[in-house]
Design a protein around this motif. Sequence first.
Motif, PDB file in Angstrom:
ATOM      1  N   UNK A  72       0.848  -1.182   0.000  1.00 36.25           N
ATOM      2  CA  UNK A  72       0.000   0.000   0.000  1.00 36.25           C
ATOM      3  C   UNK A  72       0.885   1.233   0.000  1.00 36.25           C
ATOM      4  N   UNK A  73       0.799   1.987  -1.080  1.00 37.76           N
ATOM      5  CA  UNK A  73       1.601   3.204  -1.162  1.00 37.76           C
ATOM      6  C   UNK A  73       0.843   4.356  -0.519  1.00 37.76           C
ATOM      7  N   UNK A  74       1.570   5.410  -0.243  1.00 38.12           N
ATOM      8  CA  UNK A  74       0.953   6.587   0.358  1.00 38.12           C
ATOM      9  C   UNK A  74      -0.095   7.176  -0.582  1.00 38.12           C
ATOM     10  N   UNK A  75       0.176   7.165  -1.863  1.00 32.69           N
ATOM     11  CA  UNK A  75      -0.781   7.700  -2.845  1.00 32.69           C
ATOM     12  C   UNK A  75      -2.067   6.876  -2.843  1.00 32.69           C
ATOM     13  N   UNK A  76      -1.951   5.557  -2.828  1.00 28.20           N
ATOM     14  CA  UNK A  76      -3.137   4.698  -2.778  1.00 28.20           C
ATOM     15  C   UNK A  76      -3.934   4.960  -1.496  1.00 28.20           C
ATOM     16  N   UNK A  77      -3.217   5.114  -0.416  1.00 29.00           N
ATOM     17  CA  UNK A  77      -3.864   5.355   0.870  1.00 29.00           C
ATOM     18  C   UNK A  77      -4.593   6.698   0.876  1.00 29.00           C
TER      19      UNK A  77
ATOM     20  N   UNK B 266     -15.305   5.673   3.104  1.00 29.57           N
ATOM     21  CA  UNK B 266     -14.118   5.309   3.884  1.00 29.57           C
ATOM     22  C   UNK B 266     -14.008   6.205   5.115  1.00 29.57           C
ATOM     23  N   UNK B 267     -14.275   7.493   4.938  1.00 29.65           N
ATOM     24  CA  UNK B 267     -14.238   8.411   6.079  1.00 29.65           C
ATOM     25  C   UNK B 267     -15.265   8.013   7.135  1.00 29.65           C
ATOM     26  N   UNK B 268     -16.459   7.644   6.676  1.00 30.31           N
ATOM     27  CA  UNK B 268     -17.501   7.208   7.607  1.00 30.31           C
ATOM     28  C   UNK B 268     -17.090   5.927   8.306  1.00 30.31           C
ATOM     29  N   UNK B 269     -16.539   4.974   7.547  1.00 25.72           N
ATOM     30  CA  UNK B 269     -16.110   3.708   8.135  1.00 25.72           C
ATOM     31  C   UNK B 269     -15.011   3.940   9.170  1.00 25.72           C
ATOM     32  N   UNK B 270     -14.058   4.822   8.847  1.00 22.25           N
ATOM     33  CA  UNK B 270     -12.993   5.117   9.802  1.00 22.25           C
ATOM     34  C   UNK B 270     -13.543   5.777  11.063  1.00 22.25           C
ATOM     35  N   UNK B 271     -14.544   6.626  10.908  1.00 19.08           N
ATOM     36  CA  UNK B 271     -15.122   7.247  12.095  1.00 19.08           C
ATOM     37  C   UNK B 271     -15.870   6.217  12.936  1.00 19.08           C
ATOM     38  N   UNK B 272     -16.498   5.244  12.292  1.00 22.03           N
ATOM     39  CA  UNK B 272     -17.142   4.159  13.038  1.00 22.03           C
ATOM     40  C   UNK B 272     -16.095   3.350  13.800  1.00 22.03           C
ATOM     41  N   UNK B 273     -14.932   3.162  13.178  1.00 25.09           N
ATOM     42  CA  UNK B 273     -13.840   2.430  13.828  1.00 25.09           C
ATOM     43  C   UNK B 273     -13.091   3.315  14.837  1.00 25.09           C
ATOM     44  N   UNK B 274     -13.606   4.541  15.034  1.00 26.51           N
ATOM     45  CA  UNK B 274     -13.041   5.501  15.981  1.00 26.51           C
ATOM     46  C   UNK B 274     -11.621   5.912  15.596  1.00 26.51           C
ATOM     47  N   UNK B 275     -11.404   6.061  14.290  1.00 23.16           N
ATOM     48  CA  UNK B 275     -10.125   6.544  13.776  1.00 23.16           C
ATOM     49  C   UNK B 275     -10.392   7.847  13.043  1.00 23.16           C
ATOM     50  N   UNK B 276      -9.752   8.902  13.476  1.00 20.79           N
ATOM     51  CA  UNK B 276      -9.901  10.188  12.816  1.00 20.79           C
ATOM     52  C   UNK B 276      -9.119  10.149  11.503  1.00 20.79           C
ATOM     53  N   UNK B 277      -9.635  10.816  10.469  1.00 19.47           N
ATOM     54  CA  UNK B 277      -8.980  10.816   9.162  1.00 19.47           C
ATOM     55  C   UNK B 277      -7.577  11.405   9.280  1.00 19.47           C
ATOM     56  N   UNK B 278      -7.403  12.402  10.132  1.00 18.72           N
ATOM     57  CA  UNK B 278      -6.075  12.983  10.344  1.00 18.72           C
ATOM     58  C   UNK B 278      -5.153  11.950  10.976  1.00 18.72           C
ATOM     59  N   UNK B 279      -5.692  11.181  11.931  1.00 20.10           N
ATOM     60  CA  UNK B 279      -4.890  10.129  12.556  1.00 20.10           C
ATOM     61  C   UNK B 279      -4.579   9.011  11.569  1.00 20.10           C
ATOM     62  N   UNK B 280      -5.491   8.763  10.646  1.00 27.29           N
ATOM     63  CA  UNK B 280      -5.285   7.691   9.663  1.00 27.29           C
ATOM     64  C   UNK B 280      -4.057   7.994   8.808  1.00 27.29           C
ATOM     65  N   UNK B 281      -3.797   9.259   8.525  1.00 29.38           N
ATOM     66  CA  UNK B 281      -2.619   9.625   7.763  1.00 29.38           C
ATOM     67  C   UNK B 281      -1.325   9.332   8.500  1.00 29.38           C
ATOM     68  N   UNK B 282      -1.400   9.194   9.808  1.00 30.77           N
ATOM     69  CA  UNK B 282      -0.210   8.889  10.607  1.00 30.77           C
ATOM     70  C   UNK B 282       0.193   7.420  10.537  1.00 30.77           C
ATOM     71  N   UNK B 283      -0.627   6.588   9.871  1.00 32.78           N
ATOM     72  CA  UNK B 283      -0.243   5.189   9.694  1.00 32.78           C
ATOM     73  C   UNK B 283       1.057   5.091   8.921  1.00 32.78           C
ATOM     74  N   UNK B 284       1.261   6.032   8.025  1.00 30.47           N
ATOM     75  CA  UNK B 284       2.490   6.049   7.254  1.00 30.47           C
ATOM     76  C   UNK B 284       3.487   6.850   8.017  1.00 30.47           C
TER      77      UNK B 284
END
Length: 100
Positions: A68-73, A82-100
């Motif tokens: 998974x590349x940063x561009x794909x992510x 995806x944003x809604x799903x991440x919020x259901x999983x209690x992951x903020x979209x800003x925090x999701x970018x920190x996976x990389x």
Amino acid sequence: AIFFMIYIVSVVFAMFRIITALFLRDTLAVAASDAEYAIQQRMRQSKKYADEMLDFFYAADTSHDGFLTLKEFENMLTDDKVKTWLSIMEIDVVEAGEFF
């Protein structure tokens, strides 16, 4: 007569202690099974969460190369579902970018 009264009192006291011990044993057995159930539920929830995250990463890998590349992510993060799903999983979209 005094011996008989002492005998009755001691037998009744012993019976109360036995009955109390039986109730206590049953109560502790139920409490132990509740703790085991809670642990099993938590483990199932963790596995479900990991499986959902794995599905997310498979869906984000548009090149299907197993990486998974940063561009794909970042492309995946632009989708509202995806944003809604991440919020259901209690992951903020800003925090999701920190996976990389």
